[in-house]
Structure formats: structure tokens, C-alpha cells
Design a protein around this motif. Sequence first.
Motif, mmCIF file in Angstrom:
data_model
loop_
_atom_site.group_PDB
_atom_site.id
_atom_site.type_symbol
_atom_site.label_atom_id
_atom_site.label_comp_id
_atom_site.label_asym_id
_atom_site.label_seq_id
_atom_site.Cartn_x
_atom_site.Cartn_y
_atom_site.Cartn_z
ATOM 1 N N THR A 1 0.814 -1.206 0.000
ATOM 2 C CA THR A 1 0.000 0.000 0.000
ATOM 3 C C THR A 1 0.852 1.263 0.000
ATOM 4 O OG1 THR A 1 -0.157 -0.128 2.416
ATOM 5 C CG2 THR A 1 -1.936 -1.129 1.129
ATOM 6 N N ASN A 2 2.110 1.158 0.454
ATOM 7 C CA ASN A 2 3.033 2.283 0.368
ATOM 8 C C ASN A 2 4.456 1.755 0.434
ATOM 9 O OD1 ASN A 2 4.172 2.581 3.254
ATOM 10 N ND2 ASN A 2 1.965 2.602 3.628
ATOM 11 N N LEU A 3 5.413 2.635 0.186
ATOM 12 C CA LEU A 3 6.808 2.228 0.043
ATOM 13 C C LEU A 3 7.404 1.684 1.329
ATOM 14 C CD1 LEU A 3 9.315 2.071 -1.736
ATOM 15 C CD2 LEU A 3 9.752 4.472 -1.233
ATOM 16 N N ILE A 4 7.128 2.329 2.458
ATOM 17 C CA ILE A 4 7.721 1.885 3.720
ATOM 18 C C ILE A 4 7.188 0.513 4.117
ATOM 19 C CG2 ILE A 4 7.942 2.422 6.169
ATOM 20 C CD1 ILE A 4 9.660 4.114 4.233
ATOM 21 N N ASP A 5 5.904 0.237 3.852
ATOM 22 C CA ASP A 5 5.374 -1.099 4.140
ATOM 23 C C ASP A 5 6.105 -2.162 3.335
ATOM 24 O OD1 ASP A 5 3.629 -0.107 5.960
ATOM 25 O OD2 ASP A 5 1.834 -0.280 4.725
ATOM 26 N N ALA A 6 6.531 -1.827 2.123
ATOM 27 C CA ALA A 6 7.299 -2.766 1.319
ATOM 28 C C ALA A 6 8.622 -3.090 1.991
ATOM 29 C CB ALA A 6 7.542 -2.195 -0.077
ATOM 30 N N VAL A 7 9.285 -2.076 2.564
ATOM 31 C CA VAL A 7 10.560 -2.295 3.257
ATOM 32 C C VAL A 7 10.345 -3.115 4.528
ATOM 33 C CG1 VAL A 7 12.511 -1.143 4.376
ATOM 34 C CG2 VAL A 7 11.522 -0.176 2.297
ATOM 35 N N VAL A 8 9.251 -2.835 5.254
ATOM 36 C CA VAL A 8 8.952 -3.584 6.479
ATOM 37 C C VAL A 8 8.812 -5.072 6.182
ATOM 38 C CG1 VAL A 8 7.203 -3.948 8.265
ATOM 39 C CG2 VAL A 8 7.914 -1.626 7.665
ATOM 40 N N LYS A 9 8.172 -5.403 5.057
ATOM 41 C CA LYS A 9 7.968 -6.809 4.710
ATOM 42 C C LYS A 9 9.281 -7.505 4.365
ATOM 43 C CE LYS A 9 3.296 -6.129 2.865
ATOM 44 N NZ LYS A 9 2.446 -6.129 1.649
ATOM 45 N N GLY A 10 10.239 -6.764 3.842
ATOM 46 C CA GLY A 10 11.445 -7.399 3.337
ATOM 47 C C GLY A 10 12.659 -7.336 4.227
ATOM 48 N N VAL A 11 12.635 -6.518 5.293
ATOM 49 C CA VAL A 11 13.835 -6.338 6.117
ATOM 50 C C VAL A 11 13.501 -6.597 7.582
ATOM 51 C CG1 VAL A 11 15.669 -4.751 6.795
ATOM 52 C CG2 VAL A 11 14.703 -4.621 4.482
ATOM 53 N N PRO A 12 13.954 -7.703 8.171
ATOM 54 C CA PRO A 12 13.724 -7.954 9.599
ATOM 55 C C PRO A 12 14.356 -6.857 10.439
ATOM 56 C CG PRO A 12 14.519 -9.934 8.477
ATOM 57 C CD PRO A 12 14.673 -8.810 7.509
#
Length: 818
Positions: A138-149
Motif C-alpha cells: 500500500t506504500n513504500l515503507i510497508d514494502a521495506v517492512v515486509k522485506g527487512v527484519p
Amino acid sequence: MKILSTTFLILCALRLQAQTALVTGKVTAEGKPVPYASVVIKGASLGGSTDAEGKFQIKNAPEGSRVLLISAIGYQKQEVKVDLKAGTNNISNIVLDGEGSQLNEVTVTGSSRAVELRRNPVSVAVMSKKMMDQNTNTNLIDAVVKGVPGVSAVTTGPNISKPFIRGLGYNRVLTLYDGLRQEGQQWGDEHGIEIDQYGIGRAEVVKGPASLIYGSDAVAGVINLIPAKPEYQDGKMSGDVALDYQGNNGLLGSSLGFSFRKTDWKYSFRATSKQAHNYTNRIDGFVYGTAYKEYNFSASARVDKPWGSSKIAATIYDNRQEIPDGSRDSLSRRFTKQVLDAGDDITNRPIVPNSRLNNYSIAALHQRIQHYRVYSTSEFKVKDGTINLMLGGQQSVRREYNHPTVTSQPGLYVVLNTLNYDLKYNLAPIHGIESTIGSNGMYQHNSSRNGTDFPIPDHQLFDAGAYLFAKRTMGKFDVSGGVRYDNRNISWNDFYVGTNPQTGFGQKVNAGTAGADLQFPAFSNRYTGISGSVGATYNINERLLLKANISRGYRAPNITEVGSNGLDPGAHIVYLGNRNFNPEFNLQQDVGVMAYLKDADISLEVFNNQIDNFIYQSRLTDANGDPVVIVPGNLTYQYQQSAARLYGGELTVNLHPTKMPWLNFNNSVALVIGLNKNQQLLDRYGDQAKYLPFIPPLHARSEIKLTAPKRMIGLNKPFFKVEADMYDAQTRFYALDDTETFAAGYTLINMAVGGTFKNKAGKGLCDLLLQAQNMFDVAYQSNLNRLKYFEYYRASPTGYTGIYNMGRNIGLKAIFYF
């Protein structure tokens, strides 16, 4: 005799020429050329490097059976056996493997120059465009949250996410766009990062103090969002079109990007549009106040010459975002809306009609965030070193419309202008030591315009710092570190506020105006700090290594922490600052072990972070312990300062068995514990004040991905994946004055299927992705969801209070290439 000698030498030369060969070829990866790859003939001390097209040639190569050793930063080394004969020997396309293992992954963030991930003692994680494209975000930061522990986000609806790294966020996380500091009122809760999510090709995350390279505001780490690099073709235009639909909030996203190359010049452009209506879940139905419309434009031009390279780029961001306040009818729990300024009774507002909940029009009460950026980056070759220069200018315009009777009147209207510079000199190696001398900083001016609420004063900020960084490889050890000195000045003049006699709203006035109130007395202060880092990587062998690093970070207080004294209407919070705050300093120790095995990548990283003068928010209460109400219907928070400690770590186990190349089984777990060291609060309130706010719970993620080795139903390497996203209950929270409350644990199941259509030549024509997030429509409240606390009643007839996160979301994404 002279004639005979000359004849003999000519014959020898001819024979020598006859016994040598010319080797030519091309190096690619994923169908694209690999520039600057090293190609060496083993045992012959001969070699060369590929050009921008991935082509190479080696002259005077010896005949016979030989081995070519090909290597490039970011790819696994490869050996190719060749049988060289006199004349030209063209080697068929050499393909490097950059997938699977991160053994040779390269990063540019957190170090003075590009370095392999395995050789960097600082904890750095990388997320590629491919990883982002294979998820619905839904947004760029959520994409990073999903991919970086270890990365989490404080959210206010689906399009507003504030990044946190290991439990620290806001001005402690420095966000970069293409290496340039992102400056846009980071202290605010209710708006996200002003960057086009469809234009990012790579995200690099530094977990831990990175003040050494970047200065203040990087004590938690850095998120560098790097624009995608187009596939340039000389004299031809190429590009892509991305189409994105998500069913939960009806998100419609589209993005057009194209590029063109003419000899040494490269040009690119991208335009993006996003719009969504209110999101829904099975507890609240449609959540009023979460619709948005967002537009992005970006363009760049780059030239590459023998002396180096230079690029100029510009971006425009424009977002209209509704402002949720969570007001409801006490019995039906249907959302209500404010229609009055004076005399507003939050318990007697009209109910929002259903027709208003699922359309794309933006409500009169909303915020508008605009961000403009122009910058240039240049690299100049100086003998065996380089000089890098970045200059940038930004403007952030933030308006919040919160007056229902005068919808054109913004409550908050602030304009932030920022000038940035970054200069560094990468010296030639001296006795094996690679060193960099650098300086960076910024000048800011923030001013209030025609608003009615003034949470912060008009102010100026000047920041400058200088650093020295060095690294060296000594056998199996890679050692790096450095030191930095920073200076920051914050100042403002007397700021008076009065009442507009025509509207009754607040307004900025001059000192001599009748009824003027001095809301912000003049202030000026200078903050200084010394930060540093030293660490080492021990390469036990090519695939097993140990890392250790110790860093001291520095952060000057931001404007809200020292200067705030008013209502932020979008956050529905009255903030009170403290002029006597000292800078934050933290000392963090990191230890990690990484194994890049044949069938698995395994990493374990643990950290311990001690912070002095830690600044945090706490609800303000009176002597009886009751909440202080300055503006009715709004909470009051006052900034506090004390010592703090955070510790935890991340474990990642990614399985990719070579005998089952179609299978990837990726797993991660992250834990952060944040302890409040304010002894006075602990003595008085005990466990209620034991923990820090905004700390994420134990978070585990498991993903099974199956990729077909051959084409199926017209798709190249189609894949199917299922993911379990698991959050434990958060029992370690800042409970004093109900600042935070218990959050139950939950598990979300996500599924996706996708693949690529390619033509006969192997060029990608279209990527497709069908994904279901929260497949089983779980009703949950993240402890970092601010809407969880948007509740005006002590009890609810349904048993549910606050607003819940998004329910099931089925999305379809298609990216077409031309």
C-alpha cells in the motif's frame, strides 16, 4: 650479419604473433549487460574489464586450453574453460548469477564508497526491486517492512507509515532518496515518506548508528531509497507501464516510466498516480477518513565522460490525504463527522452516509502534502581517487484543513525550505588503507503561512559536520571505522499569536497587535556532538564470517522536542516541548555471524543500544493523575528525557537447495526490547513506566516460494508463494497514563502467484502478480497503529474499541515493458 639478425627477429615476432590470440565476449546477468566486470586468464596475468555494454577483449592471449575468471561486484564469481586458437576467439554469452545468495551483494549506504555486504561490519540489509514487485504494497515503507527484519512502521491508515529501525523512529531514522536527505517535517505522525513507490529500484537499510557518514538524525539507522536504473539503449526509447489494483480500498495505481540514451547522455522520466477510497475491515466496516490521492513526477539527465559523471534530477510529490479522527455514534459504532467549529459536540455529530464511505472524492477535512526536490550528483576522477559532490534543494509544503465551516482555511500551514550539500574525497589507497574525508550539512528555514494552529515556531536551522573514514583488509580481517564532529544551530524570534476578529480563529500577528500572545519566546541554541564507529569482519572462509561493530551516535533535539507549544490538528495532539533538552548520544554494540552456504543463507545479528538523554512523548497529567486537557477533544503530550536501553536481534534462515532449484523457504524472526531508565518514574509507577513507547513485539515471518523451472501457460518461471506473518502479543509497552495499551498477537496469511511473459529473444514483455494479503480476513490491531487509540468512549457495545487494521486485500499488478 645485420640482414640475418633482422630477418631472424622478424621471424621470431611473426611466430610469436601466430601463437597469440584475441579473446572477445560479452558478460550479462538476467538478460542485461554487466559493466565493469573483471575478466582474467588464470595463470597468464592477462585480463581486462567489460565496457558499459558488457563487452570485453583481451589481446595477446596465449593459445591452448585456458580458464577465464569472471567477477563483478554484486555477482558470484564464475570460471569458464576455453580453447584458444590463433586469431579472434569470440566467447559465447557469459551469464553471471546474482540470485539466491547474498554472498557478493554490494551496498553504497553506511560506507564512504561501494562495499560488498560481506565485508562491511555494519549491519546492512538490501531489498531489490524484484522483491518489491513481487508483493502488493500500500506504500513504500510497508514494502521495506515486509522485506527487512528489524524494520517496523508506525501507521495512520494504509498510506501513512513512519519507518522505525529496531524500535527507534521519527528523527532517529534518516531517510535518503538517491543519497539525499529526505526533509519533510519528519516529526509529524500523520504523513508518510514523500517518495514515489513505483520509481524505487532498491532499498538499503543500515541498522544501527550511522551518524559517522550522515550526521545527526541517524542514531537508529538509515533507509536509502535508490531510484530504479532504466535499461538504456543508444538511440532508442524504452520504458515500462505499471498498473496496480487493490480491492480492499479500491486502490488504482498507474505509473509510466521511459528512458532514452544518446551517446554519453542518459535521460529518464516517470509519472505516477494513486488514488484509493476508505479501507475496510470486518469490525469497523469502511474506516472514514482514510481515502487519498497521490501524484508523483520525476526526471533526470546524466552524462558519463572520461573525467567522471554528473547527474541532475528533480521530483514532484503531491498528496491529498484525509484526516481520520475516529469519532462515532456511541450505540451503532458508525463513524460520524465534524460539521461545526464552535459548539462542536463530539458525542452529537451526524453519521457519515454509506455513499460517502466508498467513493474516491476527498473529504473537505484533509491534509495536502507537497514536496519538491532538485539535486545534482557528480563524481570527478582525480588520479587514483575520486571527488563526489552532491547539492540539493527541497521544499515541503504541509497544509491541514480542519475547519468544517470554512473548508478553504487550513488549520496548519507550514513551509520548510532546505538546502543540502555533501562533499567527499575518496583518496587513493595508501599502504592498503582506503580513506575518505568528507563534509555534509544543510540549512533550513521553516515558516508558518495563513494557518490558525501553530504547534511549532518559525525557525532556522544550520547543520554542518566533517568526518574521516578508513578501511583496510588484513588477511582474513576487514577493518573499518572513523570519527565525526557535528555542529547544529536552531533559533527563532518571538512568535506572537492572536485571534482573527472576523473568523474567531487563531492567526499569526505582530508584537504590537492588541491581544497578542507570545506563544514562542525567542530561542537560540547550539548543539555539538562527536560520533564514531569501529568494526571488523573476520572471514573464516569464503562463505562463513563473523562481524562486530561498536558505534557512537549523535542526535540534536528536533524542533518539536524543544519548541512545540500548540495543537497539531492532524494528530489531534497538543505537544509541549522543553528548551533545556540536551543532545541524544547512543553507544551500540553489534555482533553477527553470516553463513552463505550452498543450500542456505543464514544470519544471526544481536545488538545492545544504550542511549543517554533519550527523548520521548508521555501524556501530561495533573497532580491527581488525571489527563490534562488544553484543547477539548485532543490529547496533551509533553516531551520527556531520560536514559534508555534497547536490545535484541534478528535471525534469518533462507533455504534454496541446489537439488531443488524450484524451492525457496525463507524465514526470519526479529525481537526488540526497549527499557525506560527514568528512575524517578520507575520508583513512582513501577512496571507502568518500565518500557519505551513504539516498541514492536516479537515478529516472525515464513515464506515458501515455488518457481517452475520452465515456461508454463505462457509464463517464464511462474511462481507461487504462501507467507505467514506472525506478531506476538505486545505485553512490554509504555502503560503510564494509558499512553499505550496491550495489543493481542495475530497471524496473517498472504498468498501470491505471478510470472513473466517473454518474447522469443528472451526479453521481458510483462510481469504479472495476483496476491491476497490477510487471506482469512483476520481482525487485528497492530500496537504501532495510531488508529488503535482513536476512541472517545470508555466502553463499546460491541466490545471493540479503537480502529482496526485493514482486512482482506486482493490485488492485481501488471508491469508492461517496451
